[in-house]
Scaffold this motif. Sequence first.
Motif, PDB file in Angstrom:
ATOM      1  N   PRO A  80       0.798  -1.230   0.000  1.00 21.41           N
ATOM      2  CA  PRO A  80       0.000   0.000   0.000  1.00 21.41           C
ATOM      3  C   PRO A  80       0.831   1.281   0.000  1.00 21.41           C
ATOM      4  O   PRO A  80       0.324   2.345  -0.357  1.00 21.41           O
ATOM      5  N   ALA A  81       2.090   1.195   0.404  1.00 18.03           N
ATOM      6  CA  ALA A  81       2.959   2.373   0.429  1.00 18.03           C
ATOM      7  C   ALA A  81       3.847   2.466  -0.800  1.00 18.03           C
ATOM      8  O   ALA A  81       4.773   3.272  -0.832  1.00 18.03           O
ATOM      9  N   ARG A  82       3.567   1.645  -1.823  1.00 15.11           N
ATOM     10  CA  ARG A  82       4.369   1.636  -3.045  1.00 15.11           C
ATOM     11  C   ARG A  82       3.486   1.944  -4.250  1.00 15.11           C
ATOM     12  O   ARG A  82       2.274   1.724  -4.234  1.00 15.11           O
ATOM     13  N   ASN A  83       4.117   2.428  -5.314  1.00 14.25           N
ATOM     14  CA  ASN A  83       3.448   2.524  -6.607  1.00 14.25           C
ATOM     15  C   ASN A  83       3.571   1.156  -7.274  1.00 14.25           C
ATOM     16  O   ASN A  83       4.669   0.735  -7.648  1.00 14.25           O
ATOM     17  N   ALA A  84       2.455   0.457  -7.395  1.00 13.38           N
ATOM     18  CA  ALA A  84       2.497  -0.928  -7.863  1.00 13.38           C
ATOM     19  C   ALA A  84       3.009  -1.040  -9.293  1.00 13.38           C
ATOM     20  O   ALA A  84       3.664  -2.028  -9.644  1.00 13.38           O
ATOM     21  N   ALA A  85       2.727  -0.042 -10.127  1.00 16.99           N
ATOM     22  CA  ALA A  85       3.177  -0.112 -11.518  1.00 16.99           C
ATOM     23  C   ALA A  85       4.706  -0.022 -11.600  1.00 16.99           C
ATOM     24  O   ALA A  85       5.347  -0.802 -12.319  1.00 16.99           O
ATOM     25  N   GLN A  86       5.300   0.910 -10.878  1.00 20.18           N
ATOM     26  CA  GLN A  86       6.750   1.012 -10.864  1.00 20.18           C
ATOM     27  C   GLN A  86       7.377  -0.220 -10.222  1.00 20.18           C
ATOM     28  O   GLN A  86       8.399  -0.737 -10.685  1.00 20.18           O
ATOM     29  N   LEU A  87       6.753  -0.696  -9.149  1.00 14.72           N
ATOM     30  CA  LEU A  87       7.257  -1.884  -8.474  1.00 14.72           C
ATOM     31  C   LEU A  87       7.219  -3.099  -9.396  1.00 14.72           C
ATOM     32  O   LEU A  87       8.129  -3.936  -9.359  1.00 14.72           O
ATOM     33  N   ALA A  88       6.185  -3.212 -10.212  1.00 19.01           N
ATOM     34  CA  ALA A  88       6.090  -4.334 -11.147  1.00 19.01           C
ATOM     35  C   ALA A  88       7.314  -4.389 -12.051  1.00 19.01           C
ATOM     36  O   ALA A  88       7.861  -5.466 -12.330  1.00 19.01           O
ATOM     37  N   VAL A 133      -1.690  -5.960  -5.907  1.00 24.87           N
ATOM     38  CA  VAL A 133      -1.368  -7.310  -6.382  1.00 24.87           C
ATOM     39  C   VAL A 133      -1.936  -7.533  -7.769  1.00 24.87           C
ATOM     40  O   VAL A 133      -1.280  -8.108  -8.650  1.00 24.87           O
ATOM     41  N   GLU A 134      -3.157  -7.083  -7.994  1.00 21.80           N
ATOM     42  CA  GLU A 134      -3.761  -7.257  -9.313  1.00 21.80           C
ATOM     43  C   GLU A 134      -3.011  -6.463 -10.375  1.00 21.80           C
ATOM     44  O   GLU A 134      -2.817  -6.934 -11.502  1.00 21.80           O
ATOM     45  N   VAL A 135      -2.556  -5.267 -10.012  1.00 20.86           N
ATOM     46  CA  VAL A 135      -1.777  -4.460 -10.965  1.00 20.86           C
ATOM     47  C   VAL A 135      -0.471  -5.167 -11.313  1.00 20.86           C
ATOM     48  O   VAL A 135      -0.070  -5.216 -12.492  1.00 20.86           O
ATOM     49  N   LEU A 136       0.214  -5.717 -10.316  1.00 21.51           N
ATOM     50  CA  LEU A 136       1.443  -6.463 -10.600  1.00 21.51           C
ATOM     51  C   LEU A 136       1.174  -7.558 -11.626  1.00 21.51           C
ATOM     52  O   LEU A 136       1.895  -7.691 -12.625  1.00 21.51           O
ATOM     53  N   GLY A 156      -3.968   0.112 -21.979  1.00 23.99           N
ATOM     54  CA  GLY A 156      -2.956   0.162 -23.026  1.00 23.99           C
ATOM     55  C   GLY A 156      -1.546   0.330 -22.521  1.00 23.99           C
ATOM     56  O   GLY A 156      -0.689   0.864 -23.230  1.00 23.99           O
ATOM     57  N   VAL A 157      -1.274  -0.139 -21.298  1.00 25.69           N
ATOM     58  CA  VAL A 157       0.062   0.000 -20.706  1.00 25.69           C
ATOM     59  C   VAL A 157       0.861  -1.273 -20.963  1.00 25.69           C
ATOM     60  O   VAL A 157       0.354  -2.382 -20.771  1.00 25.69           O
ATOM     61  N   THR A 158       2.093  -1.107 -21.386  1.00 28.05           N
ATOM     62  CA  THR A 158       2.973  -2.266 -21.584  1.00 28.05           C
ATOM     63  C   THR A 158       4.129  -2.200 -20.603  1.00 28.05           C
ATOM     64  O   THR A 158       4.584  -1.118 -20.217  1.00 28.05           O
ATOM     65  N   LEU A 159       4.598  -3.357 -20.204  1.00 32.64           N
ATOM     66  CA  LEU A 159       5.734  -3.467 -19.304  1.00 32.64           C
ATOM     67  C   LEU A 159       6.777  -4.360 -19.955  1.00 32.64           C
ATOM     68  O   LEU A 159       6.456  -5.454 -20.413  1.00 32.64           O
ATOM     69  N   GLY A 160       8.003  -3.880 -19.993  1.00 33.71           N
ATOM     70  CA  GLY A 160       9.056  -4.706 -20.537  1.00 33.71           C
ATOM     71  C   GLY A 160      10.380  -4.345 -19.901  1.00 33.71           C
ATOM     72  O   GLY A 160      10.619  -3.175 -19.584  1.00 33.71           O
ATOM     73  N   PRO A 161      11.221  -5.356 -19.693  1.00 37.20           N
ATOM     74  CA  PRO A 161      10.966  -6.763 -19.989  1.00 37.20           C
ATOM     75  C   PRO A 161      10.002  -7.392 -18.985  1.00 37.20           C
ATOM     76  O   PRO A 161       9.853  -6.894 -17.869  1.00 37.20           O
ATOM     77  N   LYS A 162       9.362  -8.466 -19.409  1.00 38.09           N
ATOM     78  CA  LYS A 162       8.504  -9.224 -18.509  1.00 38.09           C
ATOM     79  C   LYS A 162       9.379 -10.039 -17.548  1.00 38.09           C
ATOM     80  O   LYS A 162      10.560 -10.272 -17.802  1.00 38.09           O
ATOM     81  N   PRO A 163       8.808 -10.497 -16.441  1.00 36.72           N
ATOM     82  CA  PRO A 163       9.570 -11.409 -15.581  1.00 36.72           C
ATOM     83  C   PRO A 163       9.976 -12.669 -16.335  1.00 36.72           C
ATOM     84  O   PRO A 163       9.301 -13.090 -17.271  1.00 36.72           O
ATOM     85  N   ASP A 164      11.065 -13.260 -15.913  1.00 33.82           N
ATOM     86  CA  ASP A 164      11.500 -14.512 -16.510  1.00 33.82           C
ATOM     87  C   ASP A 164      10.491 -15.627 -16.236  1.00 33.82           C
ATOM     88  O   ASP A 164      10.232 -16.464 -17.088  1.00 33.82           O
ATOM     89  N   GLN A 165       9.917 -15.628 -15.026  1.00 34.39           N
ATOM     90  CA  GLN A 165       8.871 -16.598 -14.698  1.00 34.39           C
ATOM     91  C   GLN A 165       7.562 -16.181 -15.351  1.00 34.39           C
ATOM     92  O   GLN A 165       7.195 -15.017 -15.312  1.00 34.39           O
ATOM     93  N   ARG A 166       6.869 -17.112 -15.948  1.00 35.78           N
ATOM     94  CA  ARG A 166       5.600 -16.824 -16.565  1.00 35.78           C
ATOM     95  C   ARG A 166       4.496 -17.585 -15.854  1.00 35.78           C
ATOM     96  O   ARG A 166       4.672 -18.760 -15.528  1.00 35.78           O
ATOM     97  N   PRO A 167       3.368 -16.901 -15.533  1.00 38.06           N
ATOM     98  CA  PRO A 167       3.034 -15.524 -15.910  1.00 38.06           C
ATOM     99  C   PRO A 167       3.645 -14.461 -15.003  1.00 38.06           C
ATOM    100  O   PRO A 167       3.454 -13.275 -15.223  1.00 38.06           O
ATOM    101  N   GLY A 168       4.386 -14.866 -13.993  1.00 37.41           N
ATOM    102  CA  GLY A 168       5.054 -13.914 -13.119  1.00 37.41           C
ATOM    103  C   GLY A 168       5.533 -14.618 -11.872  1.00 37.41           C
ATOM    104  O   GLY A 168       5.214 -15.787 -11.623  1.00 37.41           O
ATOM    105  N   PRO A 169       6.334 -13.946 -11.050  1.00 34.36           N
ATOM    106  CA  PRO A 169       6.814 -14.554  -9.806  1.00 34.36           C
ATOM    107  C   PRO A 169       5.651 -14.886  -8.875  1.00 34.36           C
ATOM    108  O   PRO A 169       4.627 -14.187  -8.874  1.00 34.36           O
TER     109      PRO A 169
END
Length: 310
Positions: A80-88, A133-136, A156-169
């Motif tokens: 809750p004290a973080r920006n989830a998009a940047q953290l992702a 969590v949902e944003v991550l 319409g937001v893209t994140l790259g690179p994606k995590p190595d684990q799919r669909p994510g950690p």
Amino acid sequence: MSELRISVGLPQIVPDQAPEVIRRFAVRAEDVGFAGLWSLDSVPGSATSRVALLDGLHVLTAAGAVTDRISLGVAVIVLPARNAAQLARELATVDQLCGGRLIVGVGVGRTEPTAAGLGLPTGHRARRLEEGVEVLRRLWADGEAAYDGDFYRFAGVTLGPKPDQRPGPPVWFGAGSPPALRRAARLGDGWLAAGSSTSSDFPEQVRILLDALQEAGRDQDAFAIGKRVYIAVEDTRRRARERLTPVLDAMYDAPGLTERVAICGPPEACAEPLRDLVTAGARELLLHPMYNHLEQLEALATVAALVRDG
């Protein structure tokens, strides 16, 4: 998650030669067979922010650079004290750099950050956690991401690179109260009980969690259950407590905390309560030394062997 994993906490309060100590600790932990290396997260105003604690994600990156197989976890990020998009993006980068070994621990935090004036969000922490969590997960998924919530709205937001684990950690929740445990069962891939909670609370927390997993129709065997344990291994219990108390009580500004929550003493005396946690349902034991990290790591390898041998 049926097979027992025994992990260790990375050095983060390191007055001298921090880079060398972290590198040696990480390499040795992997060599002697520990399953994971974990760091603590801290934000301004949090329970652990009063001490000089190296940043959890940066410590993991340093550990990941000198290891190949051991998993890397951070617990718990006060989401809750973080920006989830940047953290992702930051978490995706760590997962890429370590070759897909990251476990992400998240939680609401015990109190509000002390200074809204620092620009940290306050209020509605449980809802911020759920949306975060949902944003991550949306941003880690393939393609463009969209979300429409109370605190996050984007398309319409893209994140790259994606995590190595799919669909994510995997995302593990730190939780203690019944509502938080039920949230973990509903939304998480695992649960890690806090090191600042007592071992005596753990069996009842596991019961609540398992009931919630059953109610949610989730596979209990696929859900990770862990307990962080602050620990000191010395020839006597008295000596171990004398060494650990000034560090741990000061970190949380909680006199008496070591006496209430820590496991202290010779190897066999430490192994016995850890076996009790396994019997109560722990499948990941996170053993967290707080001083003389390299020497304590060797002692913890002995403790881990005793636990595995039963």
